[in-house]
Design a protein around this motif. Structure first.
Motif, PDB file in Angstrom:
ATOM      1  N   HIS A 109      21.324  84.179  21.610  1.00  0.00           N
ATOM      2  CA  HIS A 109      20.900  85.581  21.682  1.00  0.00           C
ATOM      3  C   HIS A 109      21.171  86.185  23.058  1.00  0.00           C
ATOM      4  O   HIS A 109      21.249  87.403  23.217  1.00  0.00           O
ATOM      5  CB  HIS A 109      19.401  85.666  21.350  1.00  0.00           C
ATOM      6  CG  HIS A 109      18.925  87.052  21.100  1.00  0.00           C
ATOM      7  ND1 HIS A 109      18.422  87.853  22.104  1.00  0.00           N
ATOM      8  CD2 HIS A 109      18.868  87.792  19.972  1.00  0.00           C
ATOM      9  CE1 HIS A 109      18.070  89.023  21.599  1.00  0.00           C
ATOM     10  NE2 HIS A 109      18.338  89.016  20.312  1.00  0.00           N
ATOM     11  N   ASN A 111      23.922  85.870  24.732  1.00  0.00           N
ATOM     12  CA  ASN A 111      25.336  86.220  24.838  1.00  0.00           C
ATOM     13  C   ASN A 111      25.608  87.489  24.033  1.00  0.00           C
ATOM     14  O   ASN A 111      25.330  87.545  22.835  1.00  0.00           O
ATOM     15  CB  ASN A 111      26.187  85.049  24.310  1.00  0.00           C
ATOM     16  CG  ASN A 111      27.670  85.296  24.471  1.00  0.00           C
ATOM     17  OD1 ASN A 111      28.221  86.249  23.930  1.00  0.00           O
ATOM     18  ND2 ASN A 111      28.327  84.411  25.209  1.00  0.00           N
ATOM     19  N   ARG A 112      26.166  88.516  24.680  1.00  0.00           N
ATOM     20  CA  ARG A 112      26.351  89.812  24.016  1.00  0.00           C
ATOM     21  C   ARG A 112      27.277  89.746  22.805  1.00  0.00           C
ATOM     22  O   ARG A 112      27.031  90.377  21.789  1.00  0.00           O
ATOM     23  CB  ARG A 112      26.902  90.841  25.011  1.00  0.00           C
ATOM     24  CG  ARG A 112      25.849  91.386  25.968  1.00  0.00           C
ATOM     25  CD  ARG A 112      26.410  92.527  26.779  1.00  0.00           C
ATOM     26  NE  ARG A 112      25.396  93.079  27.665  1.00  0.00           N
ATOM     27  CZ  ARG A 112      25.622  94.112  28.483  1.00  0.00           C
ATOM     28  NH1 ARG A 112      26.824  94.663  28.510  1.00  0.00           N
ATOM     29  NH2 ARG A 112      24.673  94.567  29.253  1.00  0.00           N
ATOM     30  N   ARG A 113      28.371  88.994  22.932  1.00  0.00           N
ATOM     31  CA  ARG A 113      29.331  88.902  21.818  1.00  0.00           C
ATOM     32  C   ARG A 113      28.693  88.216  20.609  1.00  0.00           C
ATOM     33  O   ARG A 113      28.853  88.666  19.469  1.00  0.00           O
ATOM     34  CB  ARG A 113      30.568  88.131  22.266  1.00  0.00           C
ATOM     35  CG  ARG A 113      31.449  88.901  23.224  1.00  0.00           C
ATOM     36  CD  ARG A 113      32.675  88.111  23.609  1.00  0.00           C
ATOM     37  NE  ARG A 113      33.518  88.841  24.548  1.00  0.00           N
ATOM     38  CZ  ARG A 113      34.605  88.355  25.111  1.00  0.00           C
ATOM     39  NH1 ARG A 113      35.001  87.119  24.803  1.00  0.00           N
ATOM     40  NH2 ARG A 113      35.312  89.070  25.955  1.00  0.00           N
ATOM     41  N   ILE A 114      27.997  87.140  20.879  1.00  0.00           N
ATOM     42  CA  ILE A 114      27.330  86.423  19.786  1.00  0.00           C
ATOM     43  C   ILE A 114      26.207  87.279  19.209  1.00  0.00           C
ATOM     44  O   ILE A 114      25.967  87.272  18.005  1.00  0.00           O
ATOM     45  CB  ILE A 114      26.792  85.063  20.276  1.00  0.00           C
ATOM     46  CG1 ILE A 114      27.967  84.157  20.665  1.00  0.00           C
ATOM     47  CG2 ILE A 114      25.939  84.388  19.205  1.00  0.00           C
ATOM     48  CD1 ILE A 114      27.590  82.840  21.275  1.00  0.00           C
ATOM     49  N   GLN A 116      26.217  90.442  18.798  1.00  0.00           N
ATOM     50  CA  GLN A 116      26.821  91.364  17.834  1.00  0.00           C
ATOM     51  C   GLN A 116      27.048  90.687  16.490  1.00  0.00           C
ATOM     52  O   GLN A 116      26.822  91.285  15.433  1.00  0.00           O
ATOM     53  CB  GLN A 116      28.149  91.906  18.379  1.00  0.00           C
ATOM     54  CG  GLN A 116      27.991  92.992  19.426  1.00  0.00           C
ATOM     55  CD  GLN A 116      27.272  94.214  18.900  1.00  0.00           C
ATOM     56  OE1 GLN A 116      26.151  94.524  19.310  1.00  0.00           O
ATOM     57  NE2 GLN A 116      27.891  94.913  17.968  1.00  0.00           N
ATOM     58  N   LEU A 117      27.480  89.421  16.526  1.00  0.00           N
ATOM     59  CA  LEU A 117      27.703  88.680  15.286  1.00  0.00           C
ATOM     60  C   LEU A 117      26.388  88.411  14.550  1.00  0.00           C
ATOM     61  O   LEU A 117      26.357  88.366  13.317  1.00  0.00           O
ATOM     62  CB  LEU A 117      28.397  87.348  15.588  1.00  0.00           C
ATOM     63  CG  LEU A 117      29.837  87.417  16.105  1.00  0.00           C
ATOM     64  CD1 LEU A 117      30.333  86.036  16.513  1.00  0.00           C
ATOM     65  CD2 LEU A 117      30.761  88.005  15.030  1.00  0.00           C
ATOM     66  N   LYS A 119      23.788  90.341  14.629  1.00  0.00           N
ATOM     67  CA  LYS A 119      23.071  91.594  14.398  1.00  0.00           C
ATOM     68  C   LYS A 119      22.559  91.769  12.961  1.00  0.00           C
ATOM     69  O   LYS A 119      21.448  92.253  12.751  1.00  0.00           O
ATOM     70  CB  LYS A 119      23.954  92.785  14.788  1.00  0.00           C
ATOM     71  CG  LYS A 119      23.155  94.012  15.154  1.00  0.00           C
ATOM     72  CD  LYS A 119      24.066  95.077  15.769  1.00  0.00           C
ATOM     73  CE  LYS A 119      23.233  96.284  16.180  1.00  0.00           C
ATOM     74  NZ  LYS A 119      24.086  97.341  16.771  1.00  0.00           N
TER      75      LYS A 119
END
Length: 201
Positions: A109, A111-114, A116-117, A119
């Protein structure tokens, strides 16, 4: 059941949680449920979810230890199915894997990229009561409609669960685009506060 623990110190509630886990070997899932409630209360008391960055080392340790224990936990559950010891095996396996899932998700949680996944899981969590009761209803219908009681294997159970999640996760996102909360969450608030709360956005 949590009211007597509400104003207790975190150390007391931690000891009570461990005691409840010990009692689960005798009382089964009811004591496990109490232990999980106490854990939730304890995490709230120490502001855990507001201070996750401070607990990263402990989360990593929990994730790695529980990952190492998971194969043994699954094997224990498999070996005790469907004997009289299955409940205890399932409790142990469930706790180990739940701790692994939660600690891993909290680490991901950050990590911003993860993030998004992941979400779509937010909407699923915001409609947790609706989804939980929906899962129960679906499983009851499946088991009785196809006469599968006592006949479903562990792999078939996993497949059924994945199919249900595949439907519920996008459905939750679709619902929350139009409504403020899930239908059962709305009903729960209505019964709790005794007044009508707007559900539409």
């Amino acid at each position: 059941m949590l009211i007597p623990f509400y104003n207790r110190k975190p150390a007391f509630n931690f000891a009570a949680m461990l005691a409840a886990l010990g009692l689960s070997l005798v009382l089964g899932e009811y004591a496990v449920t109490l232990a999980m409630f106490l854990l939730g209360l304890l995490l709230g008391q120490i502001g855990f979810f507001m201070r996750i960055d401070e607990f990263v080392p402990q989360l990593r340790l929990t994730a790695w230890v529980c990952l190492a224990l998971t194969p043994g936990a699954i094997y224990l559950q498999y070996r005790t199915f469907p004997t009289s010891w299955y409940e205890e095996g399932a409790n142990v396996a469930g706790l180990v894997m739940a701790a692994f899932y939660v600690s891993t998700f909290l680490l991901l949680h950050r990590n911003r990229r993860i993030l998004q996944l992941l979400k779509p899981l937010a909407a699923f969590g915001r409609t947790a009561l609706t989804n939980y009761l929906g899962q129960t209803a679906i499983l009851v219908v499946i088991l009785f409609l196809f006469d599968l009681k006592q006949k479903v294997s562990v792999s078939e159970t996993t497949l059924i669960a994945l199919c249900i999640y595949t439907v519920q996760i996008p459905l939750s996102s679709f619902w929350l685009k139009r409504f403020r909360m899930g239908p059962m969450e709305w009903l729960w608030r209505l019964l709790t506060y005794g007044k009508r709360i707007p559900i539409r956005k």
